[in-house]
Design a protein around this motif. Structure first.
Motif, PDB file in Angstrom:
ATOM      1  N   PHE A 143       0.825  -1.206   0.000  1.00 53.56           N
ATOM      2  CA  PHE A 143       0.000   0.000   0.000  1.00 53.56           C
ATOM      3  C   PHE A 143       0.864   1.263   0.000  1.00 53.56           C
ATOM      4  CE2 PHE A 143      -3.308  -2.899   1.906  1.00 53.56           C
ATOM      5  CZ  PHE A 143      -4.111  -2.906   0.775  1.00 53.56           C
ATOM      6  N   SER A 144       2.035   1.206   0.669  1.00 58.09           N
ATOM      7  CA  SER A 144       2.908   2.384   0.624  1.00 58.09           C
ATOM      8  C   SER A 144       3.455   2.598  -0.782  1.00 58.09           C
ATOM      9  CB  SER A 144       4.048   2.225   1.635  1.00 58.09           C
ATOM     10  OG  SER A 144       4.847   1.104   1.325  1.00 58.09           O
ATOM     11  N   ASP A 145       3.721   1.507  -1.523  1.00 57.12           N
ATOM     12  CA  ASP A 145       4.154   1.655  -2.915  1.00 57.12           C
ATOM     13  C   ASP A 145       3.054   2.302  -3.756  1.00 57.12           C
ATOM     14  OD1 ASP A 145       6.680   0.639  -2.564  1.00 57.12           O
ATOM     15  OD2 ASP A 145       6.102  -1.429  -2.991  1.00 57.12           O
ATOM     16  N   ILE A 146       1.804   1.916  -3.498  1.00 56.96           N
ATOM     17  CA  ILE A 146       0.688   2.501  -4.240  1.00 56.96           C
ATOM     18  C   ILE A 146       0.574   3.992  -3.945  1.00 56.96           C
ATOM     19  CG2 ILE A 146      -1.836   2.507  -4.449  1.00 56.96           C
ATOM     20  CD1 ILE A 146      -1.763  -0.513  -4.015  1.00 56.96           C
ATOM     21  N   LEU A 147       0.741   4.354  -2.653  1.00 56.48           N
ATOM     22  CA  LEU A 147       0.663   5.766  -2.287  1.00 56.48           C
ATOM     23  C   LEU A 147       1.813   6.565  -2.902  1.00 56.48           C
ATOM     24  CD1 LEU A 147      -0.359   5.473   1.471  1.00 56.48           C
ATOM     25  CD2 LEU A 147      -1.813   6.196  -0.442  1.00 56.48           C
ATOM     26  N   ILE A 148       3.023   5.971  -2.896  1.00 56.44           N
ATOM     27  CA  ILE A 148       4.172   6.670  -3.489  1.00 56.44           C
ATOM     28  C   ILE A 148       3.963   6.870  -4.986  1.00 56.44           C
ATOM     29  CG2 ILE A 148       6.625   6.419  -4.035  1.00 56.44           C
ATOM     30  CD1 ILE A 148       6.963   5.036  -1.334  1.00 56.44           C
ATOM     31  N   GLY A 149       3.402   5.837  -5.652  1.00 54.51           N
ATOM     32  CA  GLY A 149       3.152   5.965  -7.097  1.00 54.51           C
ATOM     33  C   GLY A 149       1.967   6.857  -7.427  1.00 54.51           C
ATOM     34  N   GLU A 150       1.149   7.227  -6.406  1.00 53.59           N
ATOM     35  CA  GLU A 150      -0.007   8.107  -6.601  1.00 53.59           C
ATOM     36  C   GLU A 150      -0.935   7.565  -7.686  1.00 53.59           C
ATOM     37  OE1 GLU A 150       1.633  11.968  -7.395  1.00 53.59           O
ATOM     38  OE2 GLU A 150       2.195  12.300  -5.299  1.00 53.59           O
ATOM     39  N   TYR A 151      -1.191   6.226  -7.602  1.00 55.98           N
ATOM     40  CA  TYR A 151      -2.050   5.589  -8.594  1.00 55.98           C
ATOM     41  C   TYR A 151      -3.519   5.980  -8.431  1.00 55.98           C
ATOM     42  CZ  TYR A 151       2.055   2.705  -9.424  1.00 55.98           C
ATOM     43  OH  TYR A 151       3.318   2.279  -9.725  1.00 55.98           O
ATOM     44  N   ASP A 162       4.406  17.821  -0.126  1.00 52.40           N
ATOM     45  CA  ASP A 162       5.677  17.081   0.005  1.00 52.40           C
ATOM     46  C   ASP A 162       5.805  16.417   1.363  1.00 52.40           C
ATOM     47  OD1 ASP A 162       6.362  17.838  -2.552  1.00 52.40           O
ATOM     48  OD2 ASP A 162       7.544  19.581  -1.899  1.00 52.40           O
ATOM     49  N   ARG A 163       5.224  17.002   2.403  1.00 54.37           N
ATOM     50  CA  ARG A 163       5.298  16.379   3.736  1.00 54.37           C
ATOM     51  C   ARG A 163       4.650  14.987   3.720  1.00 54.37           C
ATOM     52  NH1 ARG A 163       5.767  18.607   8.805  1.00 54.37           N
ATOM     53  NH2 ARG A 163       7.155  20.047   7.725  1.00 54.37           N
ATOM     54  N   GLN A 164       3.499  14.860   3.043  1.00 54.62           N
ATOM     55  CA  GLN A 164       2.847  13.552   2.933  1.00 54.62           C
ATOM     56  C   GLN A 164       3.725  12.567   2.158  1.00 54.62           C
ATOM     57  OE1 GLN A 164      -0.939  14.410   1.154  1.00 54.62           O
ATOM     58  NE2 GLN A 164      -1.898  14.978   3.114  1.00 54.62           N
ATOM     59  N   ARG A 165       4.311  13.042   1.078  1.00 55.28           N
ATOM     60  CA  ARG A 165       5.184  12.157   0.304  1.00 55.28           C
ATOM     61  C   ARG A 165       6.387  11.702   1.135  1.00 55.28           C
ATOM     62  NH1 ARG A 165       3.902  16.378  -3.269  1.00 55.28           N
ATOM     63  NH2 ARG A 165       2.517  15.704  -4.983  1.00 55.28           N
ATOM     64  N   GLU A 166       6.929  12.616   1.958  1.00 57.23           N
ATOM     65  CA  GLU A 166       8.062  12.246   2.823  1.00 57.23           C
ATOM     66  C   GLU A 166       7.660  11.187   3.836  1.00 57.23           C
ATOM     67  OE1 GLU A 166      11.059  14.292   6.125  1.00 57.23           O
ATOM     68  OE2 GLU A 166       9.558  15.517   5.061  1.00 57.23           O
ATOM     69  N   TYR A 167       6.467  11.349   4.435  1.00 59.00           N
ATOM     70  CA  TYR A 167       6.019  10.387   5.444  1.00 59.00           C
ATOM     71  C   TYR A 167       5.753   9.023   4.826  1.00 59.00           C
ATOM     72  CZ  TYR A 167       5.506  14.175   8.826  1.00 59.00           C
ATOM     73  OH  TYR A 167       5.754  15.213   9.685  1.00 59.00           O
ATOM     74  N   GLN A 190       7.203   7.820   2.199  1.00 57.16           N
ATOM     75  CA  GLN A 190       8.513   7.246   1.888  1.00 57.16           C
ATOM     76  C   GLN A 190       9.168   6.667   3.138  1.00 57.16           C
ATOM     77  OE1 GLN A 190       9.725   7.037  -1.234  1.00 57.16           O
ATOM     78  NE2 GLN A 190      11.462   5.848  -0.475  1.00 57.16           N
ATOM     79  N   LEU A 191       9.033   7.344   4.288  1.00 53.78           N
ATOM     80  CA  LEU A 191       9.573   6.823   5.543  1.00 53.78           C
ATOM     81  C   LEU A 191       8.877   5.532   5.948  1.00 53.78           C
ATOM     82  CD1 LEU A 191      10.035  10.123   7.601  1.00 53.78           C
ATOM     83  CD2 LEU A 191      11.811   8.682   6.601  1.00 53.78           C
ATOM     84  N   ILE A 192       7.541   5.491   5.718  1.00 46.68           N
ATOM     85  CA  ILE A 192       6.800   4.247   6.013  1.00 46.68           C
ATOM     86  C   ILE A 192       7.337   3.105   5.156  1.00 46.68           C
ATOM     87  CG2 ILE A 192       4.551   3.131   5.839  1.00 46.68           C
ATOM     88  CD1 ILE A 192       3.288   5.827   6.545  1.00 46.68           C
ATOM     89  N   ARG A 193       7.575   3.390   3.886  1.00 43.54           N
ATOM     90  CA  ARG A 193       8.089   2.362   2.967  1.00 43.54           C
ATOM     91  C   ARG A 193       9.478   1.896   3.388  1.00 43.54           C
ATOM     92  NH1 ARG A 193       9.894  -1.104   0.531  1.00 43.54           N
ATOM     93  NH2 ARG A 193       9.580  -1.758  -1.637  1.00 43.54           N
ATOM     94  N   GLN A 194      10.365   2.812   3.737  1.00 44.99           N
ATOM     95  CA  GLN A 194      11.720   2.438   4.143  1.00 44.99           C
ATOM     96  C   GLN A 194      11.714   1.656   5.447  1.00 44.99           C
ATOM     97  OE1 GLN A 194      13.876   6.110   4.322  1.00 44.99           O
ATOM     98  NE2 GLN A 194      13.948   6.386   2.077  1.00 44.99           N
ATOM     99  N   SER A 195      10.912   2.089   6.402  1.00 42.25           N
ATOM    100  CA  SER A 195      10.855   1.386   7.688  1.00 42.25           C
ATOM    101  C   SER A 195      10.278  -0.007   7.524  1.00 42.25           C
ATOM    102  CB  SER A 195      10.007   2.194   8.684  1.00 42.25           C
ATOM    103  OG  SER A 195      10.566   3.471   8.896  1.00 42.25           O
ATOM    104  N   GLY A 196       9.243  -0.135   6.708  1.00 43.81           N
ATOM    105  CA  GLY A 196       8.669  -1.464   6.465  1.00 43.81           C
ATOM    106  C   GLY A 196       9.643  -2.387   5.777  1.00 43.81           C
ATOM    107  N   ALA A 197      10.402  -1.851   4.799  1.00 40.80           N
ATOM    108  CA  ALA A 197      11.393  -2.678   4.109  1.00 40.80           C
ATOM    109  C   ALA A 197      12.495  -3.138   5.062  1.00 40.80           C
ATOM    110  CB  ALA A 197      11.987  -1.896   2.934  1.00 40.80           C
ATOM    111  N   HIS A 198      12.925  -2.220   5.939  1.00 37.79           N
ATOM    112  CA  HIS A 198      13.960  -2.596   6.910  1.00 37.79           C
ATOM    113  C   HIS A 198      13.434  -3.667   7.869  1.00 37.79           C
ATOM    114  CE1 HIS A 198      17.276  -2.299   9.710  1.00 37.79           C
ATOM    115  NE2 HIS A 198      16.418  -2.037  10.685  1.00 37.79           N
TER     116      HIS A 198
END
Length: 499
Positions: free
Chosen positions: A252-260, A267-272, A274-282
């Protein structure tokens, strides 16, 4: 006179009682000297005169008297001490084994008891039924008789000493008495001039306490093994349960990043996101590593051996991590000679080993440093080397490397993130392939990690036959030269299996 002599003897006897024989001897000596006390001064007076002869005569007789008394008393006392020593020695048993612990048995060549002694004779004899002139094997528990017969046979065949553990049967069992007694029988051969077995001297010792300690150790090992198994199952279950929601978070974070399904507001939403995506991947990476470790510990990690192009696999790993190195300002290069060829290994596990090692090297190397990937082939062995110019590892910290969930912390690397699982997983996967793992490092200069694997996969097949490698792995102790750097050769063998 007797009273005066008794007081004099007590004063000089250092507290020991006065011997009546000494008083009698001194009285006789005194009576014998009295005539000389008169005669000698009188004679000397006629020769030298009264003024000179009288004192000389008294002094001479007195000196001779005292000297004679000293000789007489000393002789009597020395004789008395000798008699006392002989009396004490007469009471000491002539058999030296009476002062040795346990029970001493003298057996003939056929195993029949001919004599018994020892300090603890009475305790052991309560377990023996009239041992003299009977075969000792009859006293042994029926399950241990074969062991005793084999020990006796070894002495006949030429062995000088044989030690065996046996159980003795108690003839009559009381309410608070055990039926068996665990003993250790130390048997020494006594041989005749031609070398044949003439007899056996055996010392029997009680090892009941040792057997209780053995049972306690076995019980503790079983408890530790059960706890280890429960922990492994817990990690595997938790890892499986966490992967499902993590995959949803990442998707779902990938979908949000791709703005499908619509653009984000700012930009603040996009940053958050992206942080969700990075934290989940880690977190997913940590969970996958925990799952692999739990599989190794539980003996369920299945190696899928295949022919792997080593140079191609190392190049792929370099490309995967090049962006990470470039972002941090670290130069990542590889120096792969021609002719590396193929090796028989699990391709996924091999890439996991290299990615973990290169990722660690990049993480602990500051901007402007370098990380190199090297490989070499020597006969049936392939060595992969990952070197860096990072912070290095202190020699005293080497023993901590490779423990799950453990990081080597100091002022230099305290702020580096990580779960402490990567190196432990690398060592486990290396051990599953039958390979070796070695680290050489110097603080402030860098680290070199060497992984050596059998090229034909024979190490993995050999472990598969025994179905056992050690886990969790621990680095071997470092050498004594800790002045400039540390070295941790080889991996530890661990209790993991290949399914």
């Amino acid at each position: 006179m007797d009273g005066l002599l008794a007081r004099l003897l007590v004063r000089h006897a250092v507290g020991r009682p006065v011997d009546r024989a000494e008083i009698v001897a001194l009285r006789r000596l005194t009576l014998a000297v009295l005539p000389a006390l008169v005669a000698v001064p009188a004679i000397l007076t006629l020769v030298f005169g009264v003024a000179t002869g009288l004192p000389i005569g008294f002094a001479l007789v007195t000196a001779l008297y005292l000297l004679g008394a000293l000789v007489l008393v000393s002789g009597l006392r020395l004789g008395s001490e000798r008699d006392e020593a002989e009396t004490v020695l007469a009471t000491i048993p002539t058999d030296p084994y009476e002062y040795c612990p346990g029970l001493f048995l003298t057996l003939d060549a056929t195993g029949i008891v001919r004599a018994a002694g020892g300090r603890d004779r009475q305790m052991f004899l309560s377990f023996l039924r009239e041992p003299l002139s009977r075969a000792f094997v009859e006293q042994v528990h029926v399950s241990d008789r074969l062991a005793f017969v084999q020990a006796l046979d070894e002495l006949r065949l030429g062995a000088d000493v044989v030690v065996t553990d046996l159980r003795l049967d108690r003839p009559v069992i009381g309410l608070d008495q055990a039926q068996f007694l665990n003993v250790r029988l130390d048997m020494t051969a006594v041989r005749s001039d031609d070398g044949t077995l003439a007899g056996v001297r055996a010392q029997m010792l009680d090892i009941e306490g040792e057997m209780l300690m053995r049972d306690e150790v076995v019980r503790k090992e079983e408890e530790a093994s059960a706890a280890h198994e429960i922990k492994s199952r817990f990690l595997a279950a938790v890892s499986h349960e966490m992967r499902t929601p993590l995959n949803a978070i990442l998707g779902f974070s990938d979908i949000l990043i791709g703005e499908y399904f619509g653009k984000l507001e700012n930009d603040r939403q996009r940053e958050y996101v992206q942080l969700i995506r990075q934290s989940g991947a880690h977190l997913l990476s940590v969970v996958n590593t925990m799952l692999d470790m739990s599989k190794i510990e539980a003996g369920r990690y299945e190696l899928m051996l295949e022919d792997v192009d080593l140079a191609q696999s190392l190049t792929e790993c370099e490309r995967m991590l090049s962006l990470q190195a470039q972002t941090k300002g670290v130069k990542l290069t590889s120096r792969l000679p021609k002719g590396l060829g193929e090796i028989s290994a699990d391709g996924r596990a091999l890439r996991q080993i290299v990615i973990n090692l290169v990722g660690n090297a990049i993480k602990f190397t500051d901007a402007g440093g370098a990380v190199n990937i090297d490989a070499a082939r020597h006969g049936n062995e392939v060595t992969i080397s990952i070197s860096d110019t990072g912070i290095g590892i202190a020699p005293e910290k080497m023993a901590l490397l490779g423990r799950p969930f453990t990081q080597v912390q100091n002022d230099l690397n305290r702020n580096y993130e990580g779960s402490g699982l990567g190196l432990s997983l690398v060592k486990g996967l290396t051990a599953l392939h039958g390979g070796t793992f070695r680290i050489e490092s110097r603080p402030g200069e860098g680290t070199v990690v060497l992984v050596t694997l059998p090229a034909d996969g024979s190490g993995a097949r050999a472990i598969g036959e025994t179905n056992m490698v050690e886990f969790p792995p621990r680095l071997a102790e470092t050498g004594t030269d800790l002045t400039r750097g540390g070295k941790a050769p080889a991996h530890d063998e661990a209790k993991a299996k290949i399914a």
